[in-house]
Design an enzyme around this catalytic site. Structure first.
Site, PDB file in Angstrom:
ATOM      1  CG  HIS A  60      -0.330   0.032   2.539  1.00 28.61           C
ATOM      2  ND1 HIS A  60       0.435  -1.001   3.048  1.00 28.61           N
ATOM      3  CD2 HIS A  60      -0.345   0.986   3.512  1.00 28.61           C
ATOM      4  CE1 HIS A  60       0.858  -0.701   4.263  1.00 28.61           C
ATOM      5  NE2 HIS A  60       0.406   0.506   4.558  1.00 28.61           N
ATOM      6  CG  HIS A  62      -0.235   4.305   4.843  1.00 29.02           C
ATOM      7  ND1 HIS A  62      -1.009   3.571   5.710  1.00 29.02           N
ATOM      8  CD2 HIS A  62      -1.018   5.354   4.447  1.00 29.02           C
ATOM      9  CE1 HIS A  62      -2.196   4.146   5.834  1.00 29.02           C
ATOM     10  NE2 HIS A  62      -2.222   5.222   5.072  1.00 29.02           N
ATOM     11  CG  ASP A  64       4.872   2.834   7.433  1.00 31.80           C
ATOM     12  OD1 ASP A  64       4.026   3.200   6.596  1.00 31.80           O
ATOM     13  OD2 ASP A  64       4.577   2.158   8.438  1.00 31.80           O
ATOM     14  CG  HIS A  65       4.204  -0.327   4.266  1.00 35.73           C
ATOM     15  ND1 HIS A  65       4.242  -1.681   4.547  1.00 35.73           N
ATOM     16  CD2 HIS A  65       3.722   0.265   5.387  1.00 35.73           C
ATOM     17  CE1 HIS A  65       3.791  -1.890   5.779  1.00 35.73           C
ATOM     18  NE2 HIS A  65       3.484  -0.720   6.307  1.00 35.73           N
ATOM     19  CG  HIS A 140      -4.063  -0.167   6.507  1.00 35.55           C
ATOM     20  ND1 HIS A 140      -4.142  -0.095   7.884  1.00 35.55           N
ATOM     21  CD2 HIS A 140      -3.004   0.623   6.157  1.00 35.55           C
ATOM     22  CE1 HIS A 140      -3.187   0.684   8.335  1.00 35.55           C
ATOM     23  NE2 HIS A 140      -2.489   1.144   7.306  1.00 35.55           N
ATOM     24  CG  ASP A 210       0.440  -1.518   7.952  1.00 34.82           C
ATOM     25  OD1 ASP A 210       1.252  -2.373   8.338  1.00 34.82           O
ATOM     26  OD2 ASP A 210       0.699  -0.307   7.894  1.00 34.82           O
TER      27      ASP A 210
END
Length: 293
Positions: A60, A62, A64-65, A140, A210
């Site tokens: 996804h 976000h 931090d990914h 998520h 997540d």
């Protein structure tokens, strides 16, 4: 099958922990799964050759990914990469990367391809003679899916003694291992099961980033060799799961137990450390422990 955890720390990097990124080595492939900030530094630290990475899977969008991806691609360009690179991810991943490349006036020296997912349902992303890769629908705050890597059944093991008892020449062994029956000179057909034994059990790996607790993924990941499932909270903070769309350690263990997986990996207690539990020996005990935390 070899899994290297490059990072599993949520939201922000630290001096001793990086956001989510993993490398899965399977059947000669080297797959990069998610690409948080600092991923290329972790690749170097683990002595993983950049040139071997030809497929990147993003769960996804976000940060931090995914925030390490543009840096990694830029490094590929600086190194003069020539081999193709395919990026799999949710709709928007292509726009995110190409916009940054365009504004920075960076031009790739290789063919950069994108395979975007638009529907959050199980989808076949990749297939060759040795393995398949499907998405795992997750839930998520933004469009998110995990990934299921599965080996295809390999050749059967040859029963040499049985073959010799029928006087079968070694020139036919390869065909027999591939599952073919053998026909003797007199026309008698020897079934393959009499000449072979079951091969090695195909390995599989499920990556569930997540997500809230989502029991309907259990049938898809049933019996996988290994499962990575996020576990942002302990039970004492379970009330935050609905708001943030994350899971607890107990919920991750419950999914693993219901799916009868071989090994569970999850980030818990120490956010810069991934703990491994062997399902058949300790998971039920662990589930009882975390339910009290």
């Amino acid at each position: 099958m070899k899994l290297t955890i490059l990072g599993c720390h949520s939201a922000t990097p630290r001096d001793n922990a990086r956001p989510t990124a993993q490398v899965l080595e399977l059947r000669g492939h080297l797959f990069l799964i998610d690409c948080g900030e600092g991923t290329q530094m972790a690749l170097r630290k683990n002595r993983i050759k950049f040139a071997r990475i030809k497929h990147i899977f993003i769960s996804h969008l976000h940060g931090d990914h995914v925030y390490g991806l543009i840096g990694l691609i830029s490094t590929f360009c600086l190194l003069g990469r020539e081999s193709d690179l395919t990026i799999y991810g949710p709709k928007g991943i292509k726009e995110l990367i190409l916009l940054q490349l365009r504004l920075a006036k960076v031009y790739t020296s290789f063919d950069l391809r994108f395979r975007e997912s638009v529907e959050n349902k199980e989808t076949l992303l990749y297939e060759d003679d040795l393995l398949t890769i499907h998405t795992i629908p997750l839930d998520h705050r933004v469009f998110t899916h995990g990934f299921l890597f599965q080996e295809k059944p390999g050749d059967r093991k040859l029963d040499v003694a049985a073959c010799e008892s029928y006087g079968i020449d070694q020139a036919y062994y390869r065909k027999i291992k591939q599952g073919f029956d053998f026909v003797l000179d007199n026309g008698e057909v020897i079934p393959n099961v009499e000449l072979t034994m079951d091969g090695d059990e195909p390995k599989s790996y499920a990556f569930c980033s997540d997500t809230v607790y989502k029991e309907d993924i259990v049938p898809q990941i049933q019996g996988v060799t290994a499962l990575y499932h996020e576990s942002t909270f302990l039970k004492s903070h379970a009330h935050l799961c609905d708001k943030t769309k994350h899971s607890t350690a107990e919920e991750a263990a419950t999914i693993a137990l219901k799916a009868n997986v071989g090994t569970l990996y999850w980030d818990i207690i120490h956010p810069d450390m991934v703990t491994t539990i062997c399902l058949k020996k300790r998971l039920k005990l662990f589930l009882r422990i975390v339910s009290l935390l």
